[in-house]
Design a protein around this motif. Structure first.
Motif, PDB file in Angstrom:
ATOM      1  N   LEU A   1       0.826  -1.205   0.000  1.00 34.08           N
ATOM      2  CA  LEU A   1       0.000   0.000   0.000  1.00 34.08           C
ATOM      3  C   LEU A   1       0.862   1.258   0.000  1.00 34.08           C
ATOM      4  CD1 LEU A   1      -2.734  -1.032   2.613  1.00 34.08           C
ATOM      5  CD2 LEU A   1      -2.985  -0.933   0.128  1.00 34.08           C
ATOM      6  N   SER A   2       1.942   1.226   0.759  1.00 39.02           N
ATOM      7  CA  SER A   2       2.825   2.391   0.869  1.00 39.02           C
ATOM      8  C   SER A   2       3.622   2.629  -0.405  1.00 39.02           C
ATOM      9  CB  SER A   2       3.798   2.209   2.042  1.00 39.02           C
ATOM     10  OG  SER A   2       3.093   2.069   3.260  1.00 39.02           O
ATOM     11  N   ASP A   3       3.787   1.587  -1.200  1.00 34.64           N
ATOM     12  CA  ASP A   3       4.563   1.698  -2.435  1.00 34.64           C
ATOM     13  C   ASP A   3       3.871   2.599  -3.453  1.00 34.64           C
ATOM     14  OD1 ASP A   3       6.880   0.941  -3.952  1.00 34.64           O
ATOM     15  OD2 ASP A   3       5.555  -0.270  -5.212  1.00 34.64           O
ATOM     16  N   TYR A   4       2.553   2.761  -3.298  1.00 28.09           N
ATOM     17  CA  TYR A   4       1.791   3.673  -4.167  1.00 28.09           C
ATOM     18  C   TYR A   4       0.741   4.341  -3.287  1.00 28.09           C
ATOM     19  CZ  TYR A   4      -0.828   5.466  -8.173  1.00 28.09           C
ATOM     20  OH  TYR A   4      -1.447   6.291  -9.088  1.00 28.09           O
ATOM     21  N   ALA A   5       1.115   5.476  -2.708  1.00 30.89           N
ATOM     22  CA  ALA A   5       0.270   6.118  -1.695  1.00 30.89           C
ATOM     23  C   ALA A   5      -0.669   7.170  -2.280  1.00 30.89           C
ATOM     24  CB  ALA A   5       1.153   6.755  -0.627  1.00 30.89           C
ATOM     25  N   TYR A   6      -1.195   6.899  -3.474  1.00 33.04           N
ATOM     26  CA  TYR A   6      -2.066   7.875  -4.137  1.00 33.04           C
ATOM     27  C   TYR A   6      -3.456   7.291  -4.351  1.00 33.04           C
ATOM     28  CZ  TYR A   6       2.504   9.891  -5.027  1.00 33.04           C
ATOM     29  OH  TYR A   6       3.764  10.394  -4.872  1.00 33.04           O
ATOM     30  N   ASN A   7      -4.422   8.168  -4.608  1.00 29.86           N
ATOM     31  CA  ASN A   7      -5.793   7.685  -4.776  1.00 29.86           C
ATOM     32  C   ASN A   7      -6.338   7.899  -6.182  1.00 29.86           C
ATOM     33  OD1 ASN A   7      -6.534  10.432  -4.828  1.00 29.86           O
ATOM     34  ND2 ASN A   7      -6.842  10.457  -2.615  1.00 29.86           N
ATOM     35  N   VAL A   8      -5.452   7.899  -7.154  1.00 31.86           N
ATOM     36  CA  VAL A   8      -5.874   8.019  -8.547  1.00 31.86           C
ATOM     37  C   VAL A   8      -5.028   7.093  -9.417  1.00 31.86           C
ATOM     38  CG1 VAL A   8      -4.286   9.923  -8.981  1.00 31.86           C
ATOM     39  CG2 VAL A   8      -6.279   9.628 -10.444  1.00 31.86           C
TER      40      VAL A   8
END
Length: 202
Positions: free
Chosen positions: A195-202
């Motif tokens: 989850l932390s490896d891609y901490a974006y919501n788009v």
């Protein structure tokens, strides 16, 4: 006591400038490398796509649909291609002093936000656009407001993926939309790392 000629002083100062410039170049290279790594995880980075190819992809999509591609101009790294009420358009992303920001007219540039990450930049404008879209829906507005100077409003609401995203990635985006405190979730460390490896919501 030692003496130093002006020539040797200039040489030392010159060496310092070279070292500083080298450090700046290395910093820029590492920032761009990190940006590329994040972009490859998004699913909506299309790489070396031309403006015409982007136009074809966006042609029959709704307003606010967008993708990100490599810029065809040497002075810029990336370009956002998006569908507007007037058709597909392109907006370049500028990289300067280690930061990314949208390219714009000279008078507006100082007011634009700068970001350390391209994905963070896109995420910011997506959230801004979605908020604007919700406000318009709440007021039962069916037509996008047209600025008085005749320019077209640019919205970024829905990315075009290069291929169908994995279920894991879509779940990761959904979780990121709900919370930024990933480390506090009752999940295995391996999943938290994902989850932390891609901490974006788009």
């Amino acid at each position: 006591m030692t003496c130093q000629s002006s020539e040797s002083t200039e040489t030392i100062e010159g060496d310092r400038r070279v070292d500083n410039n080298t450090g700046a170049v290395e910093s820029d290279e590492s920032r761009i490398a990190a940006a590329m790594k994040e972009l490859r995880n998004t699913g909506w980075y299309w790489g070396s796509l031309t403006a015409n190819e982007a136009k074809e992809i966006l042609q029959d999509t709704s307003e606010g649909t967008f993708l990100l591609r490599d810029s065809s101009q040497r002075d810029y790294l990336f370009t956002i291609s998006a569908m507007t009420s007037a058709g597909p358009t392109n907006l370049r992303i500028e990289f300067k002093h280690g930061k990314f920001k949208l390219d714009s007219v000279v008078l507006v540039k100082p007011k634009l936000k700068q970001f350390k990450s391209v994905v963070h930049l896109v995420e910011y404008y997506v959230q801004l656009s979605r908020s604007s879209d919700k406000a318009a829906s709440a007021s039962n507005s069916r037509v996008s407001p047209v600025p008085p100077n005749g320019t077209v409003q640019l919205l970024l609401t829905k990315p075009v993926y290069t291929s169908t995203p994995s279920l894991q990635h879509l779940c990761r985006i959904t979780i990121n939309q709900r919370t930024r405190q990933v480390q506090d979730l009752p999940l295995p460390n391996r999943l938290k790392d994902y989850l932390s490896d891609y901490a974006y919501n788009v």
